[in-house]
Design a protein around this motif. Sequence first.
Motif, PDB file in Angstrom:
ATOM      1  N   ASN A 365       0.848  -1.184   0.000  1.00  0.00           N
ATOM      2  CA  ASN A 365       0.000   0.000   0.000  1.00  0.00           C
ATOM      3  C   ASN A 365       0.890   1.243   0.000  1.00  0.00           C
ATOM      4  OD1 ASN A 365       0.935   0.243   2.658  1.00  0.00           O
ATOM      5  ND2 ASN A 365      -0.916  -0.672   3.528  1.00  0.00           N
ATOM      6  N   GLU A 366       0.321   2.398   0.335  1.00  0.00           N
ATOM      7  CA  GLU A 366       1.106   3.634   0.287  1.00  0.00           C
ATOM      8  C   GLU A 366       2.258   3.635   1.297  1.00  0.00           C
ATOM      9  OE1 GLU A 366      -2.406   4.416   3.059  1.00  0.00           O
ATOM     10  OE2 GLU A 366      -2.005   3.355   1.180  1.00  0.00           O
ATOM     11  N   TRP A 367       2.085   2.935   2.423  1.00  0.00           N
ATOM     12  CA  TRP A 367       3.169   2.869   3.411  1.00  0.00           C
ATOM     13  C   TRP A 367       4.319   1.999   2.892  1.00  0.00           C
ATOM     14  CZ3 TRP A 367       3.603   6.320   6.949  1.00  0.00           C
ATOM     15  CH2 TRP A 367       2.464   6.930   7.478  1.00  0.00           C
ATOM     16  N   THR A 368       3.976   0.949   2.175  1.00  0.00           N
ATOM     17  CA  THR A 368       5.009   0.106   1.582  1.00  0.00           C
ATOM     18  C   THR A 368       5.875   0.914   0.637  1.00  0.00           C
ATOM     19  OG1 THR A 368       3.355  -1.676   1.621  1.00  0.00           O
ATOM     20  CG2 THR A 368       5.424  -2.106   0.452  1.00  0.00           C
ATOM     21  N   GLU A 369       5.242   1.692  -0.207  1.00  0.00           N
ATOM     22  CA  GLU A 369       5.988   2.523  -1.153  1.00  0.00           C
ATOM     23  C   GLU A 369       6.815   3.581  -0.420  1.00  0.00           C
ATOM     24  OE1 GLU A 369       7.598   3.855  -4.627  1.00  0.00           O
ATOM     25  OE2 GLU A 369       6.467   2.017  -4.226  1.00  0.00           O
ATOM     26  N   PHE A 370       6.248   4.159   0.626  1.00  0.00           N
ATOM     27  CA  PHE A 370       6.943   5.174   1.416  1.00  0.00           C
ATOM     28  C   PHE A 370       8.234   4.612   2.003  1.00  0.00           C
ATOM     29  CE2 PHE A 370       7.393   6.975   5.803  1.00  0.00           C
ATOM     30  CZ  PHE A 370       7.785   8.262   5.452  1.00  0.00           C
ATOM     31  N   TYR A 371       8.142   3.443   2.654  1.00  0.00           N
ATOM     32  CA  TYR A 371       9.340   2.871   3.274  1.00  0.00           C
ATOM     33  C   TYR A 371      10.308   2.308   2.229  1.00  0.00           C
ATOM     34  CZ  TYR A 371       7.410   3.595   7.895  1.00  0.00           C
ATOM     35  OH  TYR A 371       6.925   4.182   9.039  1.00  0.00           O
ATOM     36  N   LYS A 372       9.790   1.837   1.129  1.00  0.00           N
ATOM     37  CA  LYS A 372      10.679   1.376   0.062  1.00  0.00           C
ATOM     38  C   LYS A 372      11.522   2.550  -0.447  1.00  0.00           C
ATOM     39  CE  LYS A 372       9.058  -1.631  -2.839  1.00  0.00           C
ATOM     40  NZ  LYS A 372       8.346  -2.265  -3.993  1.00  0.00           N
ATOM     41  N   ARG A 373      10.901   3.716  -0.579  1.00  0.00           N
ATOM     42  CA  ARG A 373      11.638   4.897  -1.020  1.00  0.00           C
ATOM     43  C   ARG A 373      12.662   5.327   0.027  1.00  0.00           C
ATOM     44  NH1 ARG A 373       9.669   8.247  -4.951  1.00  0.00           N
ATOM     45  NH2 ARG A 373      11.807   9.065  -4.876  1.00  0.00           N
ATOM     46  N   ASP A 443      13.994  16.961  -5.894  1.00  0.00           N
ATOM     47  CA  ASP A 443      12.997  16.732  -4.849  1.00  0.00           C
ATOM     48  C   ASP A 443      12.714  15.234  -4.816  1.00  0.00           C
ATOM     49  OD1 ASP A 443      10.629  16.412  -3.388  1.00  0.00           O
ATOM     50  OD2 ASP A 443       9.877  18.387  -3.980  1.00  0.00           O
ATOM     51  N   TYR A 444      13.154  14.551  -3.757  1.00  0.00           N
ATOM     52  CA  TYR A 444      13.146  13.083  -3.755  1.00  0.00           C
ATOM     53  C   TYR A 444      11.741  12.507  -3.854  1.00  0.00           C
ATOM     54  CZ  TYR A 444      14.374   8.300  -2.494  1.00  0.00           C
ATOM     55  OH  TYR A 444      14.538   6.949  -2.508  1.00  0.00           O
ATOM     56  N   PHE A 445      10.813  13.015  -3.080  1.00  0.00           N
ATOM     57  CA  PHE A 445       9.459  12.483  -3.115  1.00  0.00           C
ATOM     58  C   PHE A 445       8.606  13.164  -4.186  1.00  0.00           C
ATOM     59  CE2 PHE A 445      10.484  10.831   1.162  1.00  0.00           C
ATOM     60  CZ  PHE A 445      10.007   9.545   1.028  1.00  0.00           C
ATOM     61  N   GLY A 446       9.020  14.355  -4.603  1.00  0.00           N
ATOM     62  CA  GLY A 446       8.262  15.060  -5.631  1.00  0.00           C
ATOM     63  C   GLY A 446       8.677  14.686  -7.031  1.00  0.00           C
ATOM     64  N   ASN A 447       9.811  13.969  -7.158  1.00  0.00           N
ATOM     65  CA  ASN A 447      10.308  13.530  -8.467  1.00  0.00           C
ATOM     66  C   ASN A 447      10.422  14.691  -9.457  1.00  0.00           C
ATOM     67  OD1 ASN A 447      10.454  10.712  -7.755  1.00  0.00           O
ATOM     68  ND2 ASN A 447       8.214  10.655  -7.923  1.00  0.00           N
ATOM     69  N   LYS A 448      11.014  15.775  -8.968  1.00  0.00           N
ATOM     70  CA  LYS A 448      11.195  16.949  -9.813  1.00  0.00           C
ATOM     71  C   LYS A 448      12.417  17.727  -9.337  1.00  0.00           C
ATOM     72  CE  LYS A 448       7.991  19.650  -6.965  1.00  0.00           C
ATOM     73  NZ  LYS A 448       6.726  20.434  -6.929  1.00  0.00           N
TER      74      LYS A 448
END
Length: 466
Positions: A365-373, A443-448
């Motif tokens: 879910n979104e937490w999985t993606e968050f911690y993977k990043r 921007d790591y989470f913004g991908n920009k």
Amino acid sequence: MKRLKFATIFAAIAGLFVSSAVASEPALGSIMTKCNHVEWSRNAVIYEVNLRQGTEGRTFKSFTQEIPRLKELGVDILWLMPIHPISKVNRKGELGSYYAVADYKAVNPEFGTMDDFRHLVKTAHSYGMKVILDEVCNHTGCDHPWVKSNPDYYVRKNGKFTSPYDWTDTYKLNYNNAEMRHRMLDALKFWVKELDVDGYRCDVAGEVPTDFWEEVRRELEKIKPVFMLAEATKPELLISAFDADYNWPMKDLFNAIAATKGINKYAIEKEQNLPKKNALAIDSLLMLQSRQYPKGAINMNMITNHDLNSWEGTEFERYTDGVGAFAVLSYTLPGIPMMYTGQEVGFNHAFEFFKHDQTPDYTPNEWTEFYKRLNALKHSTPALDAGVKGQQWKRHLTSQRDIYAFTRQLGDSKIVVIVNLSNEKLPLTFKNNNVPDVTGMSDYFGNKKADLPKTLNPWEYKIYVK
């Protein structure tokens, strides 16, 4: 092992009286750690495995099937809670505590066989992961064979065995007994030599003499390089014995900041009287630790673990809307980050400690993606490496006491972190024109492309990398 309330109180006091604490503490910061940190620990992510609650099967075999998933998540070190048989005398609850050990050289049949565990270790190694065992050297369960065969191995008062604190299912060991020390060392060598484990997380390590741990480290290094984690906040342990210890004070500070902002539901429910804190207190704590700890020492940062989850509230109870912000800090402040069973899917449930409980649904879910990043960030950013020389740290003071901003740099690797530790939208302005330079960063989470915002939303975080 369940934490003690006085540790939390001490951490709060230390944060309030930084100058006096520094004056009275030994200046360990001038000492260099003598431990040769294994290179794979520098940018590693630790994952604590709760075998009893982690999978439907609750066994070595069922967990082994999870290893590919955890590798994909970005986990490097698997820390298994104690795998030994559990004492039956004075047992707590239905299944007892992992930490009431009945045999240091056997596995709990609840989890499977020694061969099952051996296969788990080999599988983890085949994926490039490491395995450390949770070992309990301060005490044994009340029916450990030593209780009858060698009662002199234990601390006794008026001829009676003693239990540490309220851990009435255990008896405290006597480290004045040289033979007991030798047998404990032999047990620790057994799992490294015979099962190829890669080190230990040592329960209540501060209650065991430091010179014993130093002997353990010397002897284990003769077998293979190991990673040693102390469940303690005791700087002297990190001179020659351990690679890392628990950053309990930082966790306590996170809790206090959340309570100050009124979002720590657990503190409210339990009527905890936590000190008033804001982001500036992080500076005070880091300064204190830089003076207390030997150079090169590593603190383990966390927002949850088995003790916190079961006894002090889940991360969602303590941090609510701030979970992401505090998790980001646990990964980007100096040290090594850890995750706990279910954290990767945002499992908001306090596990039962002495009996079977529901297991997490690991559907991504979104937490999985968050911690993977975050895990990928730790791996790909040398500026975040733990315990290395030459790192640069720069704090960027803002007009808002609730915004924490800093730059870490090592060679060409650079990271800028900005976090709003409040439930208000705040302007982002820097004092004395001390603005982070994000030129050429992303921007790591913004991908920009990196671009400093003019405001930060409640509990918003920004990570810029180069």
